[in-house]
Design a protein around this motif. Sequence first.
Motif, PDB file in Angstrom:
ATOM      1  N   ASP A 121      31.985  12.994 -34.037  1.00 45.19           N
ATOM      2  CA  ASP A 121      31.311  13.778 -33.098  1.00 45.19           C
ATOM      3  C   ASP A 121      29.640  12.910 -32.449  1.00 45.19           C
ATOM      4  O   ASP A 121      28.562  13.522 -33.979  1.00 45.19           O
ATOM      5  CB  ASP A 121      31.635  15.281 -32.837  1.00 45.19           C
ATOM      6  CG  ASP A 121      31.316  15.654 -31.769  1.00 45.19           C
ATOM      7  OD1 ASP A 121      30.940  14.641 -30.594  1.00 45.19           O
ATOM      8  OD2 ASP A 121      30.911  16.438 -31.599  1.00 45.19           O
ATOM      9  N   ARG A 123      27.006  12.660 -29.594  1.00 41.27           N
ATOM     10  CA  ARG A 123      25.886  13.526 -28.426  1.00 41.27           C
ATOM     11  C   ARG A 123      26.639  13.324 -27.072  1.00 41.27           C
ATOM     12  O   ARG A 123      27.689  12.088 -27.041  1.00 41.27           O
ATOM     13  CB  ARG A 123      24.241  13.084 -27.862  1.00 41.27           C
ATOM     14  CG  ARG A 123      23.025  13.588 -29.703  1.00 41.27           C
ATOM     15  CD  ARG A 123      21.963  12.983 -28.984  1.00 41.27           C
ATOM     16  NE  ARG A 123      21.800  11.549 -28.677  1.00 41.27           N
ATOM     17  CZ  ARG A 123      21.262  11.947 -27.539  1.00 41.27           C
ATOM     18  NH1 ARG A 123      21.113  12.504 -26.593  1.00 41.27           N
ATOM     19  NH2 ARG A 123      21.070  10.450 -26.846  1.00 41.27           N
ATOM     20  N   ARG A 124      26.998  14.308 -26.483  1.00 40.62           N
ATOM     21  CA  ARG A 124      28.146  13.869 -25.733  1.00 40.62           C
ATOM     22  C   ARG A 124      29.165  13.343 -25.397  1.00 40.62           C
ATOM     23  O   ARG A 124      29.735  13.951 -26.069  1.00 40.62           O
ATOM     24  CB  ARG A 124      26.612  13.244 -24.424  1.00 40.62           C
ATOM     25  CG  ARG A 124      25.513  14.773 -24.109  1.00 40.62           C
ATOM     26  CD  ARG A 124      25.262  12.774 -23.117  1.00 40.62           C
ATOM     27  NE  ARG A 124      23.384  14.190 -22.416  1.00 40.62           N
ATOM     28  CZ  ARG A 124      22.280  13.745 -23.191  1.00 40.62           C
ATOM     29  NH1 ARG A 124      22.357  12.655 -24.476  1.00 40.62           N
ATOM     30  NH2 ARG A 124      21.157  13.917 -22.928  1.00 40.62           N
ATOM     31  N   GLU A 126      30.299  10.719 -26.373  1.00 40.38           N
ATOM     32  CA  GLU A 126      29.448   9.465 -27.553  1.00 40.38           C
ATOM     33  C   GLU A 126      30.645   9.549 -29.080  1.00 40.38           C
ATOM     34  O   GLU A 126      30.064  10.846 -29.677  1.00 40.38           O
ATOM     35  CB  GLU A 126      28.132   8.780 -27.645  1.00 40.38           C
ATOM     36  CG  GLU A 126      28.288   8.009 -28.195  1.00 40.38           C
ATOM     37  CD  GLU A 126      26.733   7.238 -28.456  1.00 40.38           C
ATOM     38  OE1 GLU A 126      26.124   6.496 -27.820  1.00 40.38           O
ATOM     39  OE2 GLU A 126      25.857   8.374 -28.765  1.00 40.38           O
ATOM     40  N   TYR A 128      30.928   8.382 -32.605  1.00 39.11           N
ATOM     41  CA  TYR A 128      31.116   7.148 -33.683  1.00 39.11           C
ATOM     42  C   TYR A 128      32.018   6.309 -34.339  1.00 39.11           C
ATOM     43  O   TYR A 128      33.198   7.033 -34.970  1.00 39.11           O
ATOM     44  CB  TYR A 128      30.183   7.202 -34.938  1.00 39.11           C
ATOM     45  CG  TYR A 128      29.089   7.371 -34.741  1.00 39.11           C
ATOM     46  CD1 TYR A 128      27.887   7.726 -33.992  1.00 39.11           C
ATOM     47  CD2 TYR A 128      27.744   8.272 -35.492  1.00 39.11           C
ATOM     48  CE1 TYR A 128      26.828   7.296 -33.332  1.00 39.11           C
ATOM     49  CE2 TYR A 128      26.750   8.958 -35.388  1.00 39.11           C
ATOM     50  CZ  TYR A 128      25.658   8.193 -34.474  1.00 39.11           C
ATOM     51  OH  TYR A 128      24.883   8.703 -34.147  1.00 39.11           O
ATOM     52  N   PRO A 144      28.945   2.668 -32.006  1.00 40.07           N
ATOM     53  CA  PRO A 144      28.907   3.759 -31.376  1.00 40.07           C
ATOM     54  C   PRO A 144      29.505   3.421 -30.026  1.00 40.07           C
ATOM     55  O   PRO A 144      29.280   2.537 -28.844  1.00 40.07           O
ATOM     56  CB  PRO A 144      28.236   4.739 -30.652  1.00 40.07           C
ATOM     57  CG  PRO A 144      26.807   2.851 -30.926  1.00 40.07           C
ATOM     58  CD  PRO A 144      28.087   2.396 -32.212  1.00 40.07           C
ATOM     59  N   VAL A 145      30.971   4.734 -29.260  1.00 34.89           N
ATOM     60  CA  VAL A 145      31.662   4.613 -27.939  1.00 34.89           C
ATOM     61  C   VAL A 145      31.429   5.632 -27.380  1.00 34.89           C
ATOM     62  O   VAL A 145      31.369   6.720 -27.850  1.00 34.89           O
ATOM     63  CB  VAL A 145      32.623   3.949 -27.932  1.00 34.89           C
ATOM     64  CG1 VAL A 145      33.860   4.129 -27.406  1.00 34.89           C
ATOM     65  CG2 VAL A 145      33.007   3.051 -29.460  1.00 34.89           C
ATOM     66  N   VAL A 146      31.049   5.781 -26.028  1.00 32.53           N
ATOM     67  CA  VAL A 146      31.504   6.697 -24.977  1.00 32.53           C
ATOM     68  C   VAL A 146      32.725   6.137 -24.585  1.00 32.53           C
ATOM     69  O   VAL A 146      33.546   6.053 -23.664  1.00 32.53           O
ATOM     70  CB  VAL A 146      30.499   6.572 -23.994  1.00 32.53           C
ATOM     71  CG1 VAL A 146      30.280   7.854 -22.930  1.00 32.53           C
ATOM     72  CG2 VAL A 146      28.920   6.743 -24.498  1.00 32.53           C
ATOM     73  N   GLU A 148      35.740   7.076 -22.923  1.00 34.18           N
ATOM     74  CA  GLU A 148      36.496   7.001 -20.970  1.00 34.18           C
ATOM     75  C   GLU A 148      38.026   7.780 -21.055  1.00 34.18           C
ATOM     76  O   GLU A 148      39.066   6.576 -22.346  1.00 34.18           O
ATOM     77  CB  GLU A 148      36.164   6.589 -20.416  1.00 34.18           C
ATOM     78  CG  GLU A 148      34.708   6.315 -20.428  1.00 34.18           C
ATOM     79  CD  GLU A 148      33.513   5.226 -20.383  1.00 34.18           C
ATOM     80  OE1 GLU A 148      34.855   3.859 -19.402  1.00 34.18           O
ATOM     81  OE2 GLU A 148      32.657   4.726 -19.010  1.00 34.18           O
ATOM     82  N   SER A 151      39.360   4.129 -22.530  1.00 38.02           N
ATOM     83  CA  SER A 151      39.259   3.277 -23.839  1.00 38.02           C
ATOM     84  C   SER A 151      40.623   3.085 -25.064  1.00 38.02           C
ATOM     85  O   SER A 151      41.078   4.212 -24.763  1.00 38.02           O
ATOM     86  CB  SER A 151      38.349   4.762 -24.959  1.00 38.02           C
ATOM     87  OG  SER A 151      37.166   4.873 -23.739  1.00 38.02           O
ATOM     88  N   LYS A 170      37.172  15.416 -27.959  1.00 37.48           N
ATOM     89  CA  LYS A 170      36.240  14.544 -27.010  1.00 37.48           C
ATOM     90  C   LYS A 170      37.527  14.053 -25.840  1.00 37.48           C
ATOM     91  O   LYS A 170      38.001  13.730 -24.690  1.00 37.48           O
ATOM     92  CB  LYS A 170      35.531  13.931 -26.811  1.00 37.48           C
ATOM     93  CG  LYS A 170      34.416  14.959 -27.518  1.00 37.48           C
ATOM     94  CD  LYS A 170      33.517  13.872 -27.799  1.00 37.48           C
ATOM     95  CE  LYS A 170      31.582  14.770 -28.005  1.00 37.48           C
ATOM     96  NZ  LYS A 170      30.673  14.145 -28.386  1.00 37.48           N
ATOM     97  N   LYS A 219      22.357   4.252 -35.655  1.00 37.19           N
ATOM     98  CA  LYS A 219      22.145   4.936 -34.367  1.00 37.19           C
ATOM     99  C   LYS A 219      20.090   5.505 -35.368  1.00 37.19           C
ATOM    100  O   LYS A 219      20.448   6.254 -35.392  1.00 37.19           O
ATOM    101  CB  LYS A 219      22.544   5.861 -33.161  1.00 37.19           C
ATOM    102  CG  LYS A 219      23.554   4.653 -32.615  1.00 37.19           C
ATOM    103  CD  LYS A 219      23.276   5.496 -31.219  1.00 37.19           C
ATOM    104  CE  LYS A 219      23.241   5.669 -30.025  1.00 37.19           C
ATOM    105  NZ  LYS A 219      23.655   6.732 -29.711  1.00 37.19           N
TER     106      LYS A 219
END
Length: 228
Positions: A121, A123-124, A126, A128, A144-146, A148, A151, A170, A219
Amino acid sequence: MAFLLALETSSTVCSVALFKKEQLIGVSELQIEKSHSSHITVLIQQLLQNCQVSLSNLSAVAISGGPGSYTGLRIGSATAKGLCFSLDIPLIEVSTLEAMAAMAIKHTPDPEAYIYCPMIDARRMEVYTYLTHHNLQAITPVAPVVVEKDSFKSYLLENKIIFCGSGASKFRDLIKGEVNALFLDNIKPTASIIGELALPKLAENIFQNVAYYEPFYLKEVYITSSAK
């Protein structure tokens, strides 16, 4: 006698493990958030005492190298480097995501039927993450992947993927009904799996430069301004 001390501080779990050659002989851990700085050295001392092993008997220290909690990684790295410097022994790094994948693989019947996607986990929305085969051969690089809805869509078309780790929830909420997406709960990195993955590196003398070693933060740390 070769003793390997393994440390895991990249997550909320603070754990240490001791190996005698290839045998795990002791584990001590706390699943208390923000306990690393005040408890890591105590856990090490207690574990060594319980196993009747002195610091001078250690042959190497293995560390969970990230990605993960910036503070946790920094504390683990400082502790490991301090031990290695003072005892003049090598430092071994193990990827935190690889350790999580290895734990998921051990909990999976017929593991070669799947590929694995450990998620930490961030932030938000996103995380790893990376994708790996059952033999820990990476399919994609750590990044790092947001997350969706689409995805990993191209991989899910042809593969059953097991998602695990603190960031997997998530993604689970986004792709309900996807039959090729499977989720394995309660997968957290531990010092015991870090030690297991470090043993081959110890045998092959794959070590880090203690003086210049830094964890794989992935990051830059996110710092907020004080309200005061």
